[in-house]
Motif scaffolding. Structure first.
Motif, PDB file in Angstrom:
ATOM      1  N   LEU A  88       0.811  -1.203   0.000  1.00 28.30           N
ATOM      2  CA  LEU A  88       0.000   0.000   0.000  1.00 28.30           C
ATOM      3  C   LEU A  88       0.851   1.262   0.000  1.00 28.30           C
ATOM      4  CD1 LEU A  88      -2.746  -1.141   2.549  1.00 28.30           C
ATOM      5  CD2 LEU A  88      -3.016  -0.842   0.074  1.00 28.30           C
ATOM      6  N   GLN A  89       1.978   1.240   0.692  1.00 31.53           N
ATOM      7  CA  GLN A  89       2.843   2.414   0.712  1.00 31.53           C
ATOM      8  C   GLN A  89       3.332   2.737  -0.701  1.00 31.53           C
ATOM      9  OE1 GLN A  89       2.086   3.537   4.027  1.00 31.53           O
ATOM     10  NE2 GLN A  89       4.166   4.313   3.813  1.00 31.53           N
ATOM     11  N   ARG A  90       3.748   1.706  -1.408  1.00 26.60           N
ATOM     12  CA  ARG A  90       4.223   1.918  -2.780  1.00 26.60           C
ATOM     13  C   ARG A  90       3.076   2.328  -3.698  1.00 26.60           C
ATOM     14  NH1 ARG A  90       6.845   3.881  -6.060  1.00 26.60           N
ATOM     15  NH2 ARG A  90       8.642   3.082  -7.169  1.00 26.60           N
ATOM     16  N   PHE A  91       1.890   1.791  -3.460  1.00 25.22           N
ATOM     17  CA  PHE A  91       0.718   2.180  -4.241  1.00 25.22           C
ATOM     18  C   PHE A  91       0.423   3.669  -4.061  1.00 25.22           C
ATOM     19  CE2 PHE A  91      -3.840   3.054  -4.358  1.00 25.22           C
ATOM     20  CZ  PHE A  91      -4.156   2.643  -5.654  1.00 25.22           C
ATOM     21  N   ASP A  92       0.460   4.130  -2.819  1.00 21.35           N
ATOM     22  CA  ASP A  92       0.192   5.548  -2.558  1.00 21.35           C
ATOM     23  C   ASP A  92       1.192   6.439  -3.288  1.00 21.35           C
ATOM     24  OD1 ASP A  92      -1.895   4.812  -0.939  1.00 21.35           O
ATOM     25  OD2 ASP A  92      -0.822   5.115   0.940  1.00 21.35           O
TER      26      ASP A  92
ATOM     27  N   CYS B 247      -2.658  -2.357  -6.533  1.00 22.89           N
ATOM     28  CA  CYS B 247      -1.893  -2.927  -5.426  1.00 22.89           C
ATOM     29  C   CYS B 247      -2.237  -4.413  -5.304  1.00 22.89           C
ATOM     30  CB  CYS B 247      -2.208  -2.202  -4.123  1.00 22.89           C
ATOM     31  SG  CYS B 247      -1.262  -2.830  -2.712  1.00 22.89           S
ATOM     32  N   LEU B 248      -1.316  -5.244  -5.725  1.00 22.06           N
ATOM     33  CA  LEU B 248      -1.474  -6.699  -5.609  1.00 22.06           C
ATOM     34  C   LEU B 248      -0.165  -7.257  -5.068  1.00 22.06           C
ATOM     35  CD1 LEU B 248      -3.431  -7.453  -8.895  1.00 22.06           C
ATOM     36  CD2 LEU B 248      -4.247  -7.839  -6.577  1.00 22.06           C
ATOM     37  N   GLY B 249      -0.160  -7.508  -3.782  1.00 17.89           N
ATOM     38  CA  GLY B 249       1.061  -7.959  -3.133  1.00 17.89           C
ATOM     39  C   GLY B 249       1.344  -9.409  -3.409  1.00 17.89           C
ATOM     40  N   CYS B 250       2.231  -9.965  -2.610  1.00 20.64           N
ATOM     41  CA  CYS B 250       2.595 -11.359  -2.790  1.00 20.64           C
ATOM     42  C   CYS B 250       1.564 -12.266  -2.133  1.00 20.64           C
ATOM     43  CB  CYS B 250       3.975 -11.622  -2.191  1.00 20.64           C
ATOM     44  SG  CYS B 250       5.307 -10.883  -3.164  1.00 20.64           S
ATOM     45  N   GLY B 251       1.427 -13.442  -2.694  1.00 19.36           N
ATOM     46  CA  GLY B 251       0.572 -14.463  -2.108  1.00 19.36           C
ATOM     47  C   GLY B 251       1.408 -15.440  -1.304  1.00 19.36           C
ATOM     48  N   VAL B 252       0.803 -16.577  -1.018  1.00 17.57           N
ATOM     49  CA  VAL B 252       1.494 -17.600  -0.230  1.00 17.57           C
ATOM     50  C   VAL B 252       1.032 -18.965  -0.712  1.00 17.57           C
ATOM     51  CG1 VAL B 252      -0.255 -17.579   1.595  1.00 17.57           C
ATOM     52  CG2 VAL B 252       2.056 -18.378   2.108  1.00 17.57           C
ATOM     53  N   ASP B 253       1.942 -19.914  -0.692  1.00 17.74           N
ATOM     54  CA  ASP B 253       1.598 -21.309  -0.972  1.00 17.74           C
ATOM     55  C   ASP B 253       1.148 -21.921   0.349  1.00 17.74           C
ATOM     56  OD1 ASP B 253       1.484 -24.005  -1.547  1.00 17.74           O
ATOM     57  OD2 ASP B 253       3.253 -23.976  -2.834  1.00 17.74           O
ATOM     58  N   VAL B 254      -0.156 -21.846   0.618  1.00 21.22           N
ATOM     59  CA  VAL B 254      -0.697 -22.241   1.913  1.00 21.22           C
ATOM     60  C   VAL B 254      -0.424 -23.716   2.193  1.00 21.22           C
ATOM     61  CG1 VAL B 254      -2.794 -22.436   3.292  1.00 21.22           C
ATOM     62  CG2 VAL B 254      -2.460 -20.454   1.815  1.00 21.22           C
ATOM     63  N   THR B 255      -0.627 -24.556   1.196  1.00 21.01           N
ATOM     64  CA  THR B 255      -0.413 -25.992   1.398  1.00 21.01           C
ATOM     65  C   THR B 255       1.032 -26.287   1.783  1.00 21.01           C
ATOM     66  OG1 THR B 255      -2.148 -26.499  -0.206  1.00 21.01           O
ATOM     67  CG2 THR B 255      -0.598 -28.266   0.315  1.00 21.01           C
ATOM     68  N   HIS B 256       1.958 -25.575   1.155  1.00 15.97           N
ATOM     69  CA  HIS B 256       3.374 -25.785   1.447  1.00 15.97           C
ATOM     70  C   HIS B 256       3.685 -25.446   2.897  1.00 15.97           C
ATOM     71  CE1 HIS B 256       7.654 -26.023   0.781  1.00 15.97           C
ATOM     72  NE2 HIS B 256       7.829 -24.741   1.050  1.00 15.97           N
ATOM     73  N   TYR B 257       3.301 -24.245   3.339  1.00 15.84           N
ATOM     74  CA  TYR B 257       3.662 -23.820   4.688  1.00 15.84           C
ATOM     75  C   TYR B 257       2.787 -24.450   5.767  1.00 15.84           C
ATOM     76  CZ  TYR B 257       7.102 -20.695   2.782  1.00 15.84           C
ATOM     77  OH  TYR B 257       8.213 -20.209   2.133  1.00 15.84           O
ATOM     78  N   ALA B 258       1.639 -24.981   5.374  1.00 14.57           N
ATOM     79  CA  ALA B 258       0.814 -25.710   6.345  1.00 14.57           C
ATOM     80  C   ALA B 258       1.516 -26.959   6.861  1.00 14.57           C
ATOM     81  CB  ALA B 258      -0.525 -26.084   5.722  1.00 14.57           C
ATOM     82  N   GLN B 259       2.546 -27.415   6.161  1.00 14.93           N
ATOM     83  CA  GLN B 259       3.319 -28.556   6.662  1.00 14.93           C
ATOM     84  C   GLN B 259       3.910 -28.262   8.038  1.00 14.93           C
ATOM     85  OE1 GLN B 259       5.875 -30.594   3.500  1.00 14.93           O
ATOM     86  NE2 GLN B 259       5.389 -28.635   2.505  1.00 14.93           N
TER      87      GLN B 259
END
Length: 425
Positions: free
Chosen positions: A191-195, A206-218
């Motif tokens: 958001l800071q960079r978007f502003d 503004c579309l930040g990074c996502g996460v591989d939920v299945t991977h980190y759910a390990q």
């Protein structure tokens, strides 16, 4: 930054390396499968970061030509190393002689000639990237590369205020202004960079990074075994993974190590732009070095608290820490310094401390009385921020920005028929 590049009498060359060639995906005029020519300063095989997450998914619909910054080697003439690390992603590493000037524009001018020849004649590339959109992950090469390959416009994925990072080129801000003036579409990671960017361009998202939920759910799975290098550390273990660079508050790490003399501070990640010999040393402060992404969930499982110990200065004013969602998906309590994007997006799931004493107190609370409700909310938040969701949103905006002009003028009832006629539905 002259875009009128001189031709050379010596024909450009390329070298195909690696796995057998995947079937060529024919370039079509339909914008829903428009090719992408990506110019990236990060290596495809250097960790699984935002570019890899984006383009490994976009490749399901769009042929991707991933052009990296050059390397210099003891070769007699410039060549391209061409591989296809996954179907529909063609990776190009330009190799320049050691004697070649290091000036960015001079390097790009040489690479343009190589790429033009490869786009015309290389079996992995010929006819595959006609009518492409160019995607810039950094503005440095834009003044030379922009529009050189029969492309139809540019995207700028602006993840950080690159002018503020250590050793940034002095003209990077001017190059970014040039790219913002030419791009059809701009993405920001926080958001800071978007502003800061939205007043400079009419089409910023503004579309930040996502996460591989299945991977980190390990990290939450009973079957996951904590590696010995973490399991053997005296607890509590306060851990971090990511780049070890100028953005870390090293005085804070010393303070944490002193505040938890019977515990351990575990720092996992590669060193960048810092001298490892200059880093603070404590018996319970462990610099464990880089690890493969596949190893991270098991390592994080051994953390009692996940740290985001960033210094607060120009280099961190616009960052959107990607590890936040990974820590959440792992179901761990998180303590951060007052990074603006963390304050705006992740409180109260992340406890934010405004000074070193408050950080130590927050870490102690997280060790002794973690809030189960907030941990559950963190997992839910991560599940709503998958990379698939982020990429789908980016692709929607990409298709809209590069929609052929003739379809814009058609009544809505004819749009579906037009797309079908072009092979898009």
């Amino acid at each position: 930054m002259n875009r009128n590049l001189a031709e050379t009498r010596n024909p450009p060359t390329y070298r195909d390396v690696g796995r057998p060639m995947a079937p060529v995906v024919r370039s079509v005029s339909d914008h829903v499968r428009r090719p992408l020519i990506v110019h990236c300063h990060l290596r495809w095989d250097f960790g699984w970061r935002r570019p890899q997450q984006l383009f490994s998914r976009l490749a399901a619909q769009h042929p991707v030509l991933f052009v990296e910054d050059p390397v210099h080697e003891p070769v007699t003439q410039a060549v391209l190393r061409v591989t296809e690390p996954q179907p529909n992603v063609v990776r190009v590493v330009p190799v320049l002689p050691d004697s070649h000037p290091r000036d960015v524009d001079a390097q790009c001018a040489s690479i343009v000639l190589l790429l033009r020849a490869a786009l015309a004649g290389h079996p992995r590339m010929a006819g595959r990237f006609a009518g492409a959109a160019q995607w810039f992950c950094s503005p440095m090469s834009a003044p030379v590369y922009l529009g050189q390959f029969g492309t139809v416009g540019a995207v700028y994925d602006c993840m950080d205020e690159l002018a503020n990072v250590r050793f940034a080129p002095p003209d990077i801000a001017a190059r970014e202004r040039f790219l913002l003036g030419e791009a059809k579409l701009v993405f920001t990671g926080g958001l800071q960079r978007f502003d800061a960017t939205s007043s400079l361009h009419h089409n910023v998202h503004c579309l930040g990074c996502g996460v591989d939920v299945t991977h980190y759910a390990q990290a939450r799975a009973a079957a996951t075994v904590v590696p010995p290098e973490i399991a053997a550390l005296p607890g509590p273990v306060l851990g971090y993974f990511g780049m070890i660079d100028e953005r870390i508050d090293y005085a804070l790490l010393e303070r944490l190590a002193d505040a938890f003399p019977d515990g351990s501070i575990a720092m996992i990640g590669p060193f960048a732009k810092v001298d490892p010999e200059s880093l603070p040393r404590r018996a319970n402060l462990h610099w464990l070095g880089p690890r493969d992404d596949a190893q991270l969930p098991a390592l994080v499982k051994g953390f009692d608290v996940c740290l985001m110990p960033f210094a607060l200065h120009d280099a961190t004013r616009f960052i959107n820490p990607k590890k936040t969602l990974a820590y959440m998906a792992a179901g761990k309590p998180i303590v951060s310094t007052a990074v603006p994007d963390v304050l705006r997006r992740f409180v109260p799931i992340v406890e934010v401390a405004h000074d070193h004493d408050a950080f130590v107190d927050a870490a102690a609370r997280a060790v002794h009385a973690p809030c189960v409700e907030l941990l559950d909310k963190g997992v839910e938040r991560a599940q709503r921020a998958s990379w698939d969701t982020i990429v789908a949103s980016m692709r929607d905006r990409l298709l809209e920005a590069f929609r052929p002009a003739r379809t814009m003028a058609l009544p809505g009832a004819f749009l579906g028929a037009s797309a079908r006629a072009l092979g898009g539905e």
